[in-house]
Design an enzyme around this catalytic site. Structure first.
Site, PDB file in Angstrom:
ATOM      1  N   SER A  33       0.866  -1.182   0.000  1.00 13.62           N
ATOM      2  CA  SER A  33       0.000   0.000   0.000  1.00 13.62           C
ATOM      3  C   SER A  33       0.904   1.234   0.000  1.00 13.62           C
ATOM      4  O   SER A  33       1.997   1.209   0.577  1.00 13.62           O
ATOM      5  CB  SER A  33      -0.876   0.022   1.249  1.00 13.62           C
ATOM      6  OG  SER A  33      -1.527   1.280   1.356  1.00 13.62           O
TER       7      SER A  33
ATOM      8  N   TYR B  15      -1.861  -0.386  10.283  1.00 11.91           N
ATOM      9  CA  TYR B  15      -2.005  -1.017   8.960  1.00 11.91           C
ATOM     10  C   TYR B  15      -0.838  -0.605   8.058  1.00 11.91           C
ATOM     11  O   TYR B  15      -0.214  -1.445   7.398  1.00 11.91           O
ATOM     12  CB  TYR B  15      -3.347  -0.597   8.341  1.00 11.91           C
ATOM     13  CG  TYR B  15      -3.451  -0.904   6.862  1.00 11.91           C
ATOM     14  CD1 TYR B  15      -3.658  -2.207   6.417  1.00 11.91           C
ATOM     15  CD2 TYR B  15      -3.330   0.107   5.910  1.00 11.91           C
ATOM     16  CE1 TYR B  15      -3.741  -2.490   5.061  1.00 11.91           C
ATOM     17  CE2 TYR B  15      -3.412  -0.164   4.558  1.00 11.91           C
ATOM     18  CZ  TYR B  15      -3.617  -1.462   4.138  1.00 11.91           C
ATOM     19  OH  TYR B  15      -3.688  -1.742   2.802  1.00 11.91           O
TER      20      TYR B  15
HETATM   21  P1  NAP Z   1     -11.180  -6.348   0.154  1.00 14.28           P
HETATM   22  O1  NAP Z   1     -12.095  -5.909  -0.929  1.00 14.28           O
HETATM   23  O2  NAP Z   1     -11.565  -6.169   1.577  1.00 14.28           O
HETATM   24  O3  NAP Z   1     -10.786  -7.880  -0.120  1.00 14.28           O
HETATM   25  C1  NAP Z   1      -9.943  -8.558   0.762  1.00 14.28           C
HETATM   26  C2  NAP Z   1      -9.700  -9.948   0.264  1.00 14.28           C
HETATM   27  O4  NAP Z   1      -8.759 -10.566   1.151  1.00 14.28           O
HETATM   28  C3  NAP Z   1     -10.949 -10.812   0.257  1.00 14.28           C
HETATM   29  O5  NAP Z   1     -10.881 -11.687  -0.833  1.00 14.28           O
HETATM   30  C4  NAP Z   1     -10.829 -11.576   1.572  1.00 14.28           C
HETATM   31  O6  NAP Z   1     -11.452 -12.845   1.569  1.00 14.28           O
HETATM   32  C5  NAP Z   1      -9.333 -11.765   1.651  1.00 14.28           C
HETATM   33  N1  NAP Z   1      -8.870 -12.002   3.000  1.00 14.28           N
HETATM   34  C6  NAP Z   1      -9.009 -11.230   4.103  1.00 14.28           C
HETATM   35  N2  NAP Z   1      -8.441 -11.806   5.167  1.00 14.28           N
HETATM   36  C7  NAP Z   1      -7.935 -12.989   4.730  1.00 14.28           C
HETATM   37  C8  NAP Z   1      -7.232 -14.040   5.341  1.00 14.28           C
HETATM   38  N3  NAP Z   1      -6.947 -14.016   6.656  1.00 14.28           N
HETATM   39  N4  NAP Z   1      -6.882 -15.101   4.596  1.00 14.28           N
HETATM   40  C9  NAP Z   1      -7.167 -15.152   3.283  1.00 14.28           C
HETATM   41  N5  NAP Z   1      -7.828 -14.187   2.636  1.00 14.28           N
HETATM   42  C10 NAP Z   1      -8.212 -13.118   3.350  1.00 14.28           C
HETATM   43  O7  NAP Z   1      -9.781  -5.568   0.046  1.00 14.28           O
HETATM   44  P2  NAP Z   1      -8.935  -5.080  -1.226  1.00 14.28           P
HETATM   45  O8  NAP Z   1      -9.097  -3.611  -1.339  1.00 14.28           O
HETATM   46  O9  NAP Z   1      -9.199  -5.914  -2.416  1.00 14.28           O
HETATM   47  O10 NAP Z   1      -7.475  -5.337  -0.648  1.00 14.28           O
HETATM   48  C11 NAP Z   1      -6.611  -6.308  -1.212  1.00 14.28           C
HETATM   49  C12 NAP Z   1      -5.189  -5.940  -0.808  1.00 14.28           C
HETATM   50  O11 NAP Z   1      -4.900  -4.631  -1.294  1.00 14.28           O
HETATM   51  C13 NAP Z   1      -4.971  -5.906   0.706  1.00 14.28           C
HETATM   52  O12 NAP Z   1      -3.718  -6.439   1.013  1.00 14.28           O
HETATM   53  C14 NAP Z   1      -5.012  -4.414   1.022  1.00 14.28           C
HETATM   54  O13 NAP Z   1      -4.245  -4.123   2.169  1.00 14.28           O
HETATM   55  C15 NAP Z   1      -4.396  -3.844  -0.243  1.00 14.28           C
HETATM   56  N6  NAP Z   1      -4.706  -2.428  -0.480  1.00 14.28           N
HETATM   57  C16 NAP Z   1      -5.985  -2.002  -0.665  1.00 14.28           C
HETATM   58  C17 NAP Z   1      -6.216  -0.645  -0.894  1.00 14.28           C
HETATM   59  C18 NAP Z   1      -7.596  -0.088  -1.105  1.00 14.28           C
HETATM   60  O14 NAP Z   1      -7.751   1.157  -1.081  1.00 14.28           O
HETATM   61  N7  NAP Z   1      -8.617  -0.897  -1.333  1.00 14.28           N
HETATM   62  C19 NAP Z   1      -5.154   0.246  -0.923  1.00 14.28           C
HETATM   63  C20 NAP Z   1      -3.867  -0.233  -0.727  1.00 14.28           C
HETATM   64  C21 NAP Z   1      -3.650  -1.571  -0.527  1.00 14.28           C
HETATM   65  P3  NAP Z   1     -12.996 -13.047   2.054  1.00 14.28           P
HETATM   66  O15 NAP Z   1     -13.831 -12.431   0.964  1.00 14.28           O
HETATM   67  O16 NAP Z   1     -13.158 -14.508   2.129  1.00 14.28           O
HETATM   68  O17 NAP Z   1     -13.114 -12.327   3.351  1.00 14.28           O
END
Ligand code: NAP
Length: 248
Positions: free
Chosen positions: A144, A158
């Site tokens: 991130s 985080y």
């Molecule tokens: P999201 O929509 O909340 O999706 C999270 C995903 O991770 C879901 O598929 C969830 O599975 C899975 N997950 C959560 N905890 C888990 C665990 N303990 N074991 C296995 N799978 C798990 O979030 P996202 O925005 O796509 O984020 C994905 C990545 O991008 C993360 O690492 C986040 O930190 C990073 N990120 C996001 C943003 C943003 O603005 N969205 C910005 C920077 C970085 P379930 O559906 O089964 O819960």
């Protein structure tokens, strides 16, 4: 063993992980890890299957080492090879400032965002490294921009977990370079996904004006960076990061 290259994506049921899976489907067969969203992961696997991609869901909490090992067992049995690991699964650890921090919540945050990525990298590298009979491969860690910014006056824990992930990316890229495994990171900025459900409503809209491009990004705008780093087009690229942040 499947003929197409194989990508394992952690946290692939929703958000950025699901977008990476869709972008990967024309080229890769995919193992779609999820924690709880079984229905979404199976629906995605069906969607990708209709595109001619062999896609298999697997339930594994990456914060639990035994579940990660079982996931890699399924990978070996079903696909028999691994070319790319995308360490995408991540949690926010609740929302707030230093006041909300406690040991239990931090332990879970580190377990998923840091330990999970390490254990997955260990298992992936063991299968890919050329000095142990592997064909080489690539690891892409979804970090991130918060790792660099330190959060935004909130969510610092985080941000710190993603800082650790970035250090891991740099270090493993050196450790694994000579054995055919490249390790890189993608640092998304403010991306529309369920991730922000952990924050007070309207966070994405509130933050958009401080982004040079004046808007949040989409998961589909993150996926191509992951695919490029994973691909042979990036064959001389390791230990580096692509920021997908709208200039932030
Ligand atoms: P999201 O929509 O909340 O999706 C999270 C995903 O991770 C879901 O598929 C969830 O599975 C899975 N997950 C959560 N905890 C888990 C665990 N303990 N074991 C296995 N799978 C798990 O979030 P996202 O925005 O796509 O984020 C994905 C990545 O991008 C993360 O690492 C986040 O930190 C990073 N990120 C996001 C943003 C943003 O603005 N969205 C910005 C920077 C970085 P379930 O559906 O089964 O819960």
């Amino acid at each position: 063993m499947t003929n197409r290259p194989v990508m394992l994506i952690t946290g692939a049921s929703r958000g950025i992980g699901a977008a990476v899976a869709r972008a990967a489907a024309p080229t890769y067969d995919v193992l779609l890890d999820y924690a709880a969203s079984s229905e979404a992961a199976h629906r995605l696997a069906d969607e990708l299957g209709a595109m001619g991609c062999r896609a298999e869901p697997v339930q594994a909490d990456v914060g639990d080492e035994a579940q990660v090992l079982a996931m890699f067992d399924q990978l070996d049995t079903s696909f028999g090879r691994l070319d790319v690991l995308v360490n995408n699964a991540g949690i926010a650890g609740g929302y707030g400032t230093l006041d909300v921090v406690n040991g239990e919540m931090l332990a879970r945050l580190w377990a998923v965002n840091i330990t999970g990525a390490f254990i997955c990298a260990r298992e992936a590298a063991a299968r890919m490294r050329t000095d142990r009979g592997g064909l080489g491969g690539s690891i892409v860690n979804i970090s991130s921009k918060a790792a660099v910014l330190g959060g935004s006056g909130e969510w610092v824990y985080y941000a710190a977990s993603k800082g650790a992930l970035d250090t891991m990316t740099i270090g493993l890229s050196k450790e694994l370079a000579a054995v055919g495994v490249r390790v890189n990171g993608v640092r998304p900025g403010l991306i529309e996904s369920d991730f922000h459900l952990h924050a007070p409503p309207g966070r994405v809209e509130r933050m958009a004006p401080i982004i040079p491009m004046q808007r949040s990004g989409t998961t589909d705008e993150v996926a191509p960076a992951v695919l490029w780093l994973a691909s042979d087009a990036a064959s001389y690229v390791t230990g580096t990061f692509i920021d997908v942040t709208g200039g932030r």
